[in-house]
Every structure is written in C-alpha cells, then in structure tokens.
Design a protein around this motif. Sequence first.
Motif, PDB file in Angstrom:
ATOM      1  N   MET A 164       0.846  -1.195   0.000  1.00 18.51           N
ATOM      2  CA  MET A 164       0.000   0.000   0.000  1.00 18.51           C
ATOM      3  C   MET A 164       0.881   1.244   0.000  1.00 18.51           C
ATOM      4  N   PRO A 165       1.574   1.504  -1.089  1.00 18.39           N
ATOM      5  CA  PRO A 165       2.509   2.638  -1.117  1.00 18.39           C
ATOM      6  C   PRO A 165       1.798   3.981  -1.126  1.00 18.39           C
ATOM      7  N   HIS A 166       2.145   4.832  -0.185  1.00 26.29           N
ATOM      8  CA  HIS A 166       1.677   6.224  -0.162  1.00 26.29           C
ATOM      9  C   HIS A 166       0.150   6.354  -0.132  1.00 26.29           C
ATOM     10  N   CYS A 167      -0.521   5.458   0.580  1.00 29.22           N
ATOM     11  CA  CYS A 167      -1.973   5.609   0.744  1.00 29.22           C
ATOM     12  C   CYS A 167      -2.248   6.671   1.808  1.00 29.22           C
ATOM     13  N   ASP A 168      -3.495   7.131   1.854  1.00 29.45           N
ATOM     14  CA  ASP A 168      -3.809   8.126   2.871  1.00 29.45           C
ATOM     15  C   ASP A 168      -4.176   7.438   4.180  1.00 29.45           C
ATOM     16  N   LEU A 169      -4.233   8.236   5.239  1.00 32.58           N
ATOM     17  CA  LEU A 169      -4.484   7.719   6.582  1.00 32.58           C
ATOM     18  C   LEU A 169      -5.805   6.957   6.659  1.00 32.58           C
ATOM     19  N   ALA A 170      -6.835   7.472   5.981  1.00 29.44           N
ATOM     20  CA  ALA A 170      -8.165   6.856   6.058  1.00 29.44           C
ATOM     21  C   ALA A 170      -8.163   5.425   5.528  1.00 29.44           C
ATOM     22  N   LEU A 171      -7.397   5.166   4.467  1.00 28.75           N
ATOM     23  CA  LEU A 171      -7.368   3.814   3.905  1.00 28.75           C
ATOM     24  C   LEU A 171      -6.612   2.854   4.820  1.00 28.75           C
ATOM     25  N   TYR A 172      -5.497   3.300   5.389  1.00 30.01           N
ATOM     26  CA  TYR A 172      -4.786   2.446   6.344  1.00 30.01           C
ATOM     27  C   TYR A 172      -5.698   2.094   7.518  1.00 30.01           C
ATOM     28  N   GLU A 173      -6.414   3.088   8.012  1.00 29.77           N
ATOM     29  CA  GLU A 173      -7.328   2.859   9.137  1.00 29.77           C
ATOM     30  C   GLU A 173      -8.430   1.876   8.761  1.00 29.77           C
ATOM     31  N   SER A 174      -8.992   2.000   7.564  1.00 30.41           N
ATOM     32  CA  SER A 174     -10.057   1.105   7.118  1.00 30.41           C
ATOM     33  C   SER A 174      -9.581  -0.333   7.028  1.00 30.41           C
ATOM     34  N   VAL A 175      -8.358  -0.523   6.504  1.00 29.14           N
ATOM     35  CA  VAL A 175      -7.806  -1.879   6.381  1.00 29.14           C
ATOM     36  C   VAL A 175      -7.549  -2.476   7.759  1.00 29.14           C
ATOM     37  N   LEU A 176      -6.977  -1.699   8.663  1.00 31.57           N
ATOM     38  CA  LEU A 176      -6.725  -2.206  10.011  1.00 31.57           C
ATOM     39  C   LEU A 176      -8.032  -2.545  10.726  1.00 31.57           C
ATOM     40  N   ALA A 177      -9.030  -1.670  10.599  1.00 32.81           N
ATOM     41  CA  ALA A 177     -10.310  -1.897  11.277  1.00 32.81           C
ATOM     42  C   ALA A 177     -11.002  -3.154  10.761  1.00 32.81           C
ATOM     43  N   ALA A 178     -10.952  -3.376   9.454  1.00 32.81           N
ATOM     44  CA  ALA A 178     -11.631  -4.535   8.858  1.00 32.81           C
ATOM     45  C   ALA A 178     -10.938  -5.853   9.198  1.00 32.81           C
ATOM     46  N   ASN A 179      -9.679  -5.774   9.613  1.00 38.61           N
ATOM     47  CA  ASN A 179      -8.908  -6.993   9.902  1.00 38.61           C
ATOM     48  C   ASN A 179      -8.422  -7.007  11.353  1.00 38.61           C
ATOM     49  N   TRP A 180      -9.212  -6.397  12.237  1.00 34.57           N
ATOM     50  CA  TRP A 180      -8.792  -6.201  13.626  1.00 34.57           C
ATOM     51  C   TRP A 180      -8.963  -7.479  14.454  1.00 34.57           C
ATOM     52  N   PHE A 181      -8.207  -8.503  14.044  1.00 39.94           N
ATOM     53  CA  PHE A 181      -8.150  -9.768  14.778  1.00 39.94           C
ATOM     54  C   PHE A 181      -6.666 -10.123  14.891  1.00 39.94           C
ATOM     55  N   SER A 182      -6.231 -10.522  16.078  1.00 36.01           N
ATOM     56  CA  SER A 182      -4.800 -10.800  16.260  1.00 36.01           C
ATOM     57  C   SER A 182      -4.316 -11.886  15.305  1.00 36.01           C
ATOM     58  N   SER A 183      -5.188 -12.879  15.020  1.00 38.40           N
ATOM     59  CA  SER A 183      -4.786 -13.963  14.120  1.00 38.40           C
ATOM     60  C   SER A 183      -4.514 -13.452  12.713  1.00 38.40           C
ATOM     61  N   ARG A 184      -5.231 -12.415  12.293  1.00 35.72           N
ATOM     62  CA  ARG A 184      -5.005 -11.847  10.956  1.00 35.72           C
ATOM     63  C   ARG A 184      -3.823 -10.883  10.950  1.00 35.72           C
ATOM     64  N   LEU A 185      -3.791  -9.987  11.928  1.00 30.34           N
ATOM     65  CA  LEU A 185      -2.727  -8.994  11.963  1.00 30.34           C
ATOM     66  C   LEU A 185      -1.367  -9.646  12.157  1.00 30.34           C
ATOM     67  N   ASN A 186      -1.324 -10.714  12.938  1.00 31.52           N
ATOM     68  CA  ASN A 186      -0.062 -11.423  13.138  1.00 31.52           C
ATOM     69  C   ASN A 186       0.388 -12.154  11.880  1.00 31.52           C
ATOM     70  N   ASN A 187      -0.528 -12.286  10.933  1.00 34.70           N
ATOM     71  CA  ASN A 187      -0.240 -13.008   9.692  1.00 34.70           C
ATOM     72  C   ASN A 187      -0.045 -12.052   8.509  1.00 34.70           C
ATOM     73  N   SER A 188       0.164 -10.769   8.819  1.00 37.17           N
ATOM     74  CA  SER A 188       0.234  -9.745   7.771  1.00 37.17           C
ATOM     75  C   SER A 188       1.572  -9.027   7.788  1.00 37.17           C
ATOM     76  N   LEU A 189       2.044  -8.716   6.599  1.00 31.90           N
ATOM     77  CA  LEU A 189       3.256  -7.919   6.432  1.00 31.90           C
ATOM     78  C   LEU A 189       2.892  -6.714   5.570  1.00 31.90           C
ATOM     79  N   PHE A 190       3.122  -5.524   6.088  1.00 30.08           N
ATOM     80  CA  PHE A 190       2.784  -4.293   5.375  1.00 30.08           C
ATOM     81  C   PHE A 190       4.017  -3.709   4.684  1.00 30.08           C
ATOM     82  N   ILE A 191       3.847  -3.321   3.434  1.00 29.61           N
ATOM     83  CA  ILE A 191       4.850  -2.514   2.736  1.00 29.61           C
ATOM     84  C   ILE A 191       4.149  -1.200   2.421  1.00 29.61           C
TER      85      ILE A 191
END
Length: 266
Positions: A164-191
């Motif tokens: 997600m290169p150079h996205c705005d704050l709102a999109l990062y927040e939306s992605v985090l909120a939609a995947n707000w489970f430790s099992s998912r976040l622990n399985n994710s790598l952000f670039i």
Amino acid sequence: MTPTIDTEIWLPSSSSRQRKTRRQRRQQKPPLFSRVRSVQDKLDLTWFNSCIRILEEYLLEVSEENSGQKKNGRQKKEYNVTCLGLGSPETSDNARAQLAFLLKVCDALNIDCARISIYDPVFTDEDKSLLRQLGMCVLDCGSDTTDTHICNITTDEEPTILFMPHCDLALYESVLAANWFSSRLNNSLFICNHFDDYIQNNSIRSLEDKAPHLLNIAPNITSRPLPTSPDWPSAFNNTSVQFLSKHKFDSPATVIEKKKSEEEQE
C-alpha cells in the motif's frame, strides 16, 4: 483583379493542431505492458536485492512469531498479496515503478500473480486490462476504497503481504479496522508508509477520532525502512516493511501515553 485568398482559413486552428499532436504522442507510446516491463528490467539491482533481503528477513520473522519456534533455512510458504492505492500505471510514472517493483518482488519470492489482488478507483481501462493480462485479480467496488469487501483482505490461514505505497491515513485505518483480529494482523506484512510517522505528525486527539486502530497498533509494529531508490526516490520514499510484533501487542502503548502527556502540558 485577382481575388486574394486568406490561406489561414484553410489551416487547422491552434487548438486542433495541439490536439492532433497530443494524439500522435499517445499513438507513439509503447504499450503499457512494455513500459512496465522496461521499468522492471531497469530497477537498480543493488537496491532491489537490499529490499528483498529485508522482506525475506521479515517474512521469516513473521513465520517464527506465529509458530513460536525457529525455522531452519527457507520454508516453502504460500503468500497472498493485496495491493491498494497504487495509482494509475498508465498515467503515473511512480505508479508504474511501484507496479514494476511489486512484480519483481513476487517473482523473487516465487509468488504467482494469480495470488495478487489489486484495486484503486483511479485505474483506467488500460490499467485493468494490463493487470488482468498479468494474471492479477482486479477487485471492483465502484469508487469507495473503504468498502468492507476491499478492506477485508487478510486471512487466518495464509500470510498476506499488503502493498500500500503512499496511501492516505483513512485507507490504512479502514484496512486495520476490517482486519482487527490478532490472528489476521499477526499473519500480515505491510509494505507502506511508516505508521509511526502518523503518530509523530498528528495530535492524539485527532488520531483517536480519525484513526483509533492505527493509533493503537503503531507502537506495537516492528518496522524497517526500504533503502532509498536511486532511480525512483519519490516512488518509494517513506516506505517501510512492517509487521505486528506479537510479543509487543499486549504491552502498554508507552509512545502514545508519552505523547499524550506532552500535548496536555502544552
């Protein structure tokens, strides 16, 4: 008397000539596929190999965090890739460079293009045609990048690389909120943009209102910036490889508490 003829009325108008010139330039451009491949082939190898080493190191660390044990050597792993907010490769040089980088990364990590899901509302028809030609899954939700279908993109079973290169704050927040489970976040790598920069450049009150999930997770992120690209500095500036450190997740958000205290004293 021989009548004079105003030859100017037979010449195309200036605007017509300009439109014709623009059409000719567009016609002279090589196909988008060739333009992306050209950038891909010309990416600085020393810089790219440094980026790959960082990615491989962090992917291994994510795997170790999830398994709780060390791995011996490289382990065969199937990764999904989701790319959001790329921009239009047809119209943007930086978007073309970022797409070329993503393709080269997937090739180096043996990730099939069929495992890449990609979306941006600014994609042109030519962009979509190219991405499908490459074998990617082009997502569609109209013009709403915060659509749950688009943002709900990670799984519990397989690790996901989020490009997600150079996205705005709102999109990062939306992605985090939609995947707000430790099992998912622990399985994710952000670039993407370095999350901590948002903590440093915004007030806590503003982030509590606009990006509470990013505010919560930023102090628990392990991050390493990509080196500066000699060819495309603006396409990859402030881009970091980041993942959630499991051992940090339950610790107090001391960075936030300290910043909040400083703001209250001002």
